[in-house]
Scaffold this active site. Structure first.
Site, PDB file in Angstrom:
ATOM      1  N   THR A  86      -4.615  -3.144  -1.795  1.00 55.91           N
ATOM      2  CA  THR A  86      -3.174  -3.235  -2.050  1.00 55.91           C
ATOM      3  C   THR A  86      -2.486  -4.172  -1.050  1.00 55.91           C
ATOM      4  O   THR A  86      -1.647  -4.982  -1.430  1.00 55.91           O
ATOM      5  CB  THR A  86      -2.535  -1.835  -1.953  1.00 55.91           C
ATOM      6  OG1 THR A  86      -3.281  -0.943  -2.791  1.00 55.91           O
ATOM      7  CG2 THR A  86      -1.089  -1.843  -2.387  1.00 55.91           C
ATOM      8  N   LYS A 136       1.975 -10.231 -11.296  1.00 50.71           N
ATOM      9  CA  LYS A 136       3.318  -9.902 -10.818  1.00 50.71           C
ATOM     10  C   LYS A 136       4.164 -11.171 -10.613  1.00 50.71           C
ATOM     11  O   LYS A 136       3.631 -12.284 -10.609  1.00 50.71           O
ATOM     12  CB  LYS A 136       3.206  -9.082  -9.520  1.00 50.71           C
ATOM     13  CG  LYS A 136       2.538  -7.706  -9.724  1.00 50.71           C
ATOM     14  CD  LYS A 136       2.598  -6.880  -8.431  1.00 50.71           C
ATOM     15  CE  LYS A 136       1.977  -5.507  -8.620  1.00 50.71           C
ATOM     16  NZ  LYS A 136       2.101  -4.668  -7.381  1.00 50.71           N
ATOM     17  N   GLU A 142      -0.872   2.992 -19.923  1.00 51.87           N
ATOM     18  CA  GLU A 142      -0.227   1.727 -19.544  1.00 51.87           C
ATOM     19  C   GLU A 142      -0.379   0.685 -20.653  1.00 51.87           C
ATOM     20  O   GLU A 142       0.529  -0.109 -20.906  1.00 51.87           O
ATOM     21  CB  GLU A 142      -0.816   1.215 -18.223  1.00 51.87           C
ATOM     22  CG  GLU A 142      -0.453   2.125 -17.046  1.00 51.87           C
ATOM     23  CD  GLU A 142      -0.979   1.631 -15.710  1.00 51.87           C
ATOM     24  OE1 GLU A 142      -1.696   0.597 -15.681  1.00 51.87           O
ATOM     25  OE2 GLU A 142      -0.666   2.264 -14.689  1.00 51.87           O
ATOM     26  N   HIS A 199      -1.211  -6.082 -10.545  1.00 54.29           N
ATOM     27  CA  HIS A 199      -1.350  -4.642 -10.730  1.00 54.29           C
ATOM     28  C   HIS A 199      -2.579  -4.407 -11.595  1.00 54.29           C
ATOM     29  O   HIS A 199      -2.855  -5.193 -12.496  1.00 54.29           O
ATOM     30  CB  HIS A 199      -0.128  -4.055 -11.454  1.00 54.29           C
ATOM     31  CG  HIS A 199      -0.389  -2.702 -12.062  1.00 54.29           C
ATOM     32  ND1 HIS A 199      -0.286  -1.545 -11.340  1.00 54.29           N
ATOM     33  CD2 HIS A 199      -0.817  -2.343 -13.305  1.00 54.29           C
ATOM     34  CE1 HIS A 199      -0.621  -0.519 -12.129  1.00 54.29           C
ATOM     35  NE2 HIS A 199      -0.944  -0.983 -13.326  1.00 54.29           N
ATOM     36  N   ARG A 233      -6.058 -10.731  -4.490  1.00 54.38           N
ATOM     37  CA  ARG A 233      -4.979 -10.521  -3.515  1.00 54.38           C
ATOM     38  C   ARG A 233      -5.222 -11.308  -2.227  1.00 54.38           C
ATOM     39  O   ARG A 233      -4.277 -11.839  -1.637  1.00 54.38           O
ATOM     40  CB  ARG A 233      -4.795  -9.028  -3.251  1.00 54.38           C
ATOM     41  CG  ARG A 233      -4.006  -8.352  -4.389  1.00 54.38           C
ATOM     42  CD  ARG A 233      -4.068  -6.862  -4.313  1.00 54.38           C
ATOM     43  NE  ARG A 233      -3.080  -6.209  -5.190  1.00 54.38           N
ATOM     44  CZ  ARG A 233      -3.124  -4.933  -5.533  1.00 54.38           C
ATOM     45  NH1 ARG A 233      -4.100  -4.148  -5.083  1.00 54.38           N
ATOM     46  NH2 ARG A 233      -2.206  -4.420  -6.320  1.00 54.38           N
ATOM     47  N   ARG A 252     -10.152  -3.544 -10.517  1.00 58.61           N
ATOM     48  CA  ARG A 252      -9.707  -3.117  -9.167  1.00 58.61           C
ATOM     49  C   ARG A 252     -10.514  -3.850  -8.086  1.00 58.61           C
ATOM     50  O   ARG A 252      -9.970  -4.254  -7.060  1.00 58.61           O
ATOM     51  CB  ARG A 252      -9.879  -1.592  -8.990  1.00 58.61           C
ATOM     52  CG  ARG A 252      -9.047  -0.727  -9.929  1.00 58.61           C
ATOM     53  CD  ARG A 252      -7.579  -0.697  -9.624  1.00 58.61           C
ATOM     54  NE  ARG A 252      -7.273  -0.149  -8.324  1.00 58.61           N
ATOM     55  CZ  ARG A 252      -6.012   0.095  -7.901  1.00 58.61           C
ATOM     56  NH1 ARG A 252      -4.976  -0.138  -8.699  1.00 58.61           N
ATOM     57  NH2 ARG A 252      -5.798   0.576  -6.703  1.00 58.61           N
ATOM     58  N   ASN A 270       2.215  -8.620  -4.081  1.00 56.04           N
ATOM     59  CA  ASN A 270       0.745  -8.616  -3.970  1.00 56.04           C
ATOM     60  C   ASN A 270       0.029  -9.051  -5.250  1.00 56.04           C
ATOM     61  O   ASN A 270      -1.094  -8.648  -5.512  1.00 56.04           O
ATOM     62  CB  ASN A 270       0.238  -7.273  -3.429  1.00 56.04           C
ATOM     63  CG  ASN A 270       0.527  -6.104  -4.364  1.00 56.04           C
ATOM     64  OD1 ASN A 270       1.138  -6.282  -5.407  1.00 56.04           O
ATOM     65  ND2 ASN A 270       0.061  -4.936  -3.985  1.00 56.04           N
ATOM     66  N   TYR A 296       6.537   2.609 -13.334  1.00 57.78           N
ATOM     67  CA  TYR A 296       6.134   3.083 -12.004  1.00 57.78           C
ATOM     68  C   TYR A 296       6.687   4.481 -11.702  1.00 57.78           C
ATOM     69  O   TYR A 296       6.839   4.843 -10.531  1.00 57.78           O
ATOM     70  CB  TYR A 296       6.574   2.082 -10.933  1.00 57.78           C
ATOM     71  CG  TYR A 296       5.611   0.918 -10.740  1.00 57.78           C
ATOM     72  CD1 TYR A 296       4.301   1.127 -10.297  1.00 57.78           C
ATOM     73  CD2 TYR A 296       6.009  -0.393 -10.968  1.00 57.78           C
ATOM     74  CE1 TYR A 296       3.423   0.069 -10.099  1.00 57.78           C
ATOM     75  CE2 TYR A 296       5.135  -1.457 -10.776  1.00 57.78           C
ATOM     76  CZ  TYR A 296       3.844  -1.214 -10.340  1.00 57.78           C
ATOM     77  OH  TYR A 296       2.984  -2.268 -10.142  1.00 57.78           O
TER      78      TYR A 296
END
Ligand code: RTP
Ligand code: MG
Length: 137
Positions: free
Chosen positions: A91, A9, A126, A115, A102, A85, A112, A49
């Site tokens: 998150t 991000k 995606e 993604h 993160r 993940r 954060n 999103y």
């Protein structure tokens, strides 16, 4: 082999930790099958999103995702979606386990750092959103 989509991000790109984050993937059994840096348009971010369109944080999320360039990657490996993940952490970086991306690179729940697709089915959609099949190898 399973594939998932990662986005580094704008906060992490601005901080100069693209290489450090990509290294987390490669060091943990996720191969980078495709990668590129790009500036999302508002329409791109709203479409990407769209599942969150009704959530109170949607506008802030879109504003943040277009605040600077991002790096999108296709990660490939065994259990790639869940492995990514796990490497990302929670998150909210305050709740993210030590050693996760993160915990180490994110500022707060909005900025954060990364993604990651949250299901194998969403991953396929995606990936198709960002990459042509000939760009993935
Ligand atoms: P992502 O989609 O970015 O990988 O993050 P995630 O699955 O961990 O979280 P998700 O629930 O899909 O939310 C997407 C992004 O929206 C922002 N968010 N803000 N203020 C809030 O309560 C809130 N909740 C979520 C986060 O930036 C999150 O990554
Ligand atoms: Mg999500």
């Amino acid at each position: 082999m399973e594939r998932t989509l990662s986005i580094i991000k704008p906060d992490a790109v601005a901080k100069g930790v693209i290489g450090k984050i990509l290294d987390r993937f490669e060091s943990n059994g996720l191969r980078i099958a495709a990668t590129k840096k790009l500036q999302l348009s508002r329409a791109d971010a709203e479409a990407f999103y769209a599942v969150h369109a009704e959530r109170p944080f949607f506008n802030d999320l879109v504003d943040f995702m277009i605040s600077g360039p991002v790096v999108v990657s296709v990660l490939e490996g065994e259990n790639a979606m869940q492995k990514n993940r796990d490497l990302m952490g929670a998150t909210n970086p305050k709740e993210a386990e030590a050693g996760t991306i993160r915990a180490d690179f994110a500022e707060n729940i909005d900025a954060n750092a990364v993604h990651g697709s949250d299901s194998v089915e969403n991953a396929a959609n995606e990936i198709a959103f960002f990459f042509a099949e000939r760009e993935i190898s």
